[in-house]
Write a protein that holds these residues in place. Structure first.
Motif, short mmCIF file in Angstrom:
data_model
loop_
_atom_site.label_atom_id
_atom_site.label_comp_id
_atom_site.label_asym_id
_atom_site.label_seq_id
_atom_site.Cartn_x
_atom_site.Cartn_y
_atom_site.Cartn_z
N ASP A 108 0.80 -1.25 -0.13
CA ASP A 108 -0.07 -0.16 -0.18
C ASP A 108 0.76 1.51 0.07
OD1 ASP A 108 1.10 -0.50 2.46
OD2 ASP A 108 -0.73 0.32 3.44
N GLN A 109 2.28 1.09 0.07
CA GLN A 109 3.07 2.12 0.13
C GLN A 109 4.09 2.42 -0.88
OE1 GLN A 109 4.99 2.58 4.17
NE2 GLN A 109 3.26 2.21 5.07
N ARG A 110 4.31 1.21 -1.38
CA ARG A 110 5.47 1.25 -2.50
C ARG A 110 5.49 -0.01 -3.50
NH1 ARG A 110 10.53 0.50 1.67
NH2 ARG A 110 9.37 -0.99 3.08
N VAL A 111 6.35 -0.06 -4.61
CA VAL A 111 6.67 -1.07 -5.43
C VAL A 111 8.10 -1.64 -5.13
CG1 VAL A 111 6.77 -2.13 -7.87
CG2 VAL A 111 5.04 -0.32 -7.14
N ILE A 112 8.16 -3.02 -4.87
CA ILE A 112 9.51 -3.66 -4.32
C ILE A 112 10.03 -4.62 -5.57
CG2 ILE A 112 10.58 -5.01 -2.68
CD1 ILE A 112 8.54 -3.95 -0.59
N HIS A 113 11.21 -4.41 -5.95
CA HIS A 113 11.98 -5.31 -6.83
C HIS A 113 13.02 -6.02 -5.92
CE1 HIS A 113 10.25 -2.09 -9.21
NE2 HIS A 113 10.03 -3.13 -10.18
N PHE A 114 12.94 -7.46 -5.75
CA PHE A 114 13.92 -8.05 -4.85
C PHE A 114 14.56 -9.14 -5.58
CE2 PHE A 114 14.83 -11.56 -1.98
CZ PHE A 114 15.50 -10.97 -1.09
N GLN A 115 15.86 -9.07 -5.42
CA GLN A 115 16.40 -10.31 -6.05
C GLN A 115 17.48 -11.17 -5.08
OE1 GLN A 115 19.47 -9.64 -9.07
NE2 GLN A 115 19.52 -11.48 -10.11
N ASP A 116 17.50 -12.52 -4.93
CA ASP A 116 18.17 -13.25 -4.30
C ASP A 116 19.12 -14.24 -5.13
OD1 ASP A 116 19.69 -14.45 -2.29
OD2 ASP A 116 17.76 -15.31 -1.31
N PHE A 117 19.96 -13.95 -5.99
CA PHE A 117 20.82 -14.97 -6.80
C PHE A 117 22.29 -14.90 -6.20
CE2 PHE A 117 23.12 -15.37 -10.89
CZ PHE A 117 22.50 -16.76 -11.03
N ILE A 118 22.47 -16.05 -5.71
CA ILE A 118 23.71 -16.35 -5.24
C ILE A 118 23.80 -15.51 -3.74
CG2 ILE A 118 26.33 -16.53 -5.48
CD1 ILE A 118 26.11 -16.49 -8.61
N TYR A 119 23.90 -14.52 -3.89
CA TYR A 119 23.71 -13.65 -2.62
C TYR A 119 22.68 -12.64 -2.73
CZ TYR A 119 26.42 -10.32 -5.02
OH TYR A 119 26.75 -9.28 -6.20
N GLU A 120 21.96 -12.16 -1.82
CA GLU A 120 20.83 -11.00 -1.61
C GLU A 120 21.65 -9.91 -2.28
OE1 GLU A 120 18.06 -8.81 1.42
OE2 GLU A 120 18.87 -10.62 1.96
N ARG A 121 20.82 -9.45 -3.29
CA ARG A 121 21.12 -8.18 -4.03
C ARG A 121 20.40 -7.02 -3.63
NH1 ARG A 121 23.84 -9.86 -8.98
NH2 ARG A 121 24.46 -11.83 -8.72
#
Length: 349
Positions: free
Chosen positions: A177-190
């Motif tokens: 309800d506050q934002r749009v989140i792009h998350f990646q966890d490839f080999i280590y958390e980006r």
């Protein structure tokens, strides 16, 4: 395939704790939906793995058919020559394929894909390094593995498909309800890419023909930083064509034609990557409509309209109080003081 990790209710009561910890959202922040990229969005990477397998199998199984035409025999002779040294010649073919894949600059031509293709290209050299060592020394060092087209074709295709599947699953997108989140966890958390709804100036949607066929699309939230703008050179090698075009006669004519056909120019294109967009998500309509709604509700215009409406309501309330105070003041003599205070409040607007 499993593009939707979790779907929470709008009031946020059924939000998954694991997803909330991974996305690091606030306690009062409500996760409205989550998405992962579709498997078909990374089809070029899977296709590159298939090409690597096909090249290995072709060079391993290629055999000129009987009573073939002379040009077919020549072609298969070249294939046979390219396999000298247990596949060392084939490595040059793989290097050319790697270069072409990088040159095309499509979604499957990134650094990690190029690195895997280079390793696959140099495998024949690596497996024959013992021959080079023994040639310049008295060592009897020997690598116990022989290069086999079929075995290493399957191996490297499996590696490419495995890394592609892992890379695809490493992305997680969420809309709160506050934002749009792009998350990646490839080999280590980006690093996560987080956008407040009030910072979004436009919402883009891109859908390729393959996306229309398999039901996925890319949704991009533009905050004005032009992160989706890339520079690309279109055309061939102009330098060589210019010298030929200066000649006279037929050579000059063909040189000018070649110059026109290979004219190179630099253009800016829109390129949406999985790091900055909701890349290749299924059920994109729901995400697109939700982001648009939250963008509209949190935009400066909507907030200004809401503030104006609140001020109008407050003004109407104060006018009503003023009229009531005036009526009461006529009877007890205090109306003038109340009217003065109301006038002071109204003057602020």
């Amino acid at each position: 395939m499993s593009e939707e990790v979790t779907q929470t209710s709008v009031d946020g009561k059924s939000a998954d704790d694991k997803i909330r910890r991974k996305l690091r959202v606030h306690e009062d922040e409500k996760i409205l939906l989550t998405r992962r990229p579709s498997m078909f969005a990374f089809m070029p990477s899977y296709f590159v793995g298939f090409c690597v397998l096909a090249l290995h199998l072709f060079f391993g199984w290629a055999e000129s058919p009987k009573d073939a035409a002379w040009y077919v025999d020549v072609f298969y002779f070249i294939v046979e020559v390219s396999t000298w040294g247990g596949g060392a010649g084939f490595a040059f073919v793989m290097i050319i394929f790697t270069w072409l894949n990088r040159l095309v600059n499509h979604p499957a031509s990134g650094r990690w894909m190029t690195s895997i293709l280079l390793l696959a290209s140099f495998t024949p050299f690596i497996l024959h390094i013992d021959e080079v060592v023994n040639l310049f020394s008295d060592s009897e060092f020997e690598i116990p593995i022989e290069f086999n087209f079929t075995v290493f074709g399957i191996l490297w295709a499996a590696v490419i498909w495995g890394f592609t599947f892992w890379y695809q699953k490493s992305f997680l997108y969420a809309v709160t309800d506050q934002r749009v989140i792009h998350f990646q966890d490839f080999i280590y958390e980006r690093d996560g890419h987080r956008l407040l709804h009030e910072d979004v100036i436009a919402v883009h949607k891109r859908r390729s023909p393959i996306g229309a066929l398999f039901g996925y699309a890319t949704v991009y939230c533009n905050i004005g930083d032009q992160s989706h703008i890339a520079t690309e050179s279109v055309g061939g090698a102009v330098g060589g064509a210019v010298d030929v075009a200066k000649g006279a006669g037929a050579l000059g004519f063909f040189g000018k034609m070649f110059f026109l056909l290979t004219y190179q120019r630099t253009i800016k294109i829109e390129r949406y990557t999985p790091h900055i967009s909701l890349y290749g998500i299924r059920k994109w309509e729901e995400a697109f409509d939700l982001i648009n709604k939250l963008h509209r509700d949190n935009s400066a215009v909507s907030k200004a309209d809401a503030q104006l409406e609140a001020l109008e309501n407050l003004q109407s309330l104060l006018v009503t109080k003023e009229e009531e105070a005036g009526a009461e003041g006529d009877s007890d003599g205090t109306g003038d003081d109340v009217l003065d205070e109301v006038d002071d409040l109204l003057s602020d607007f």
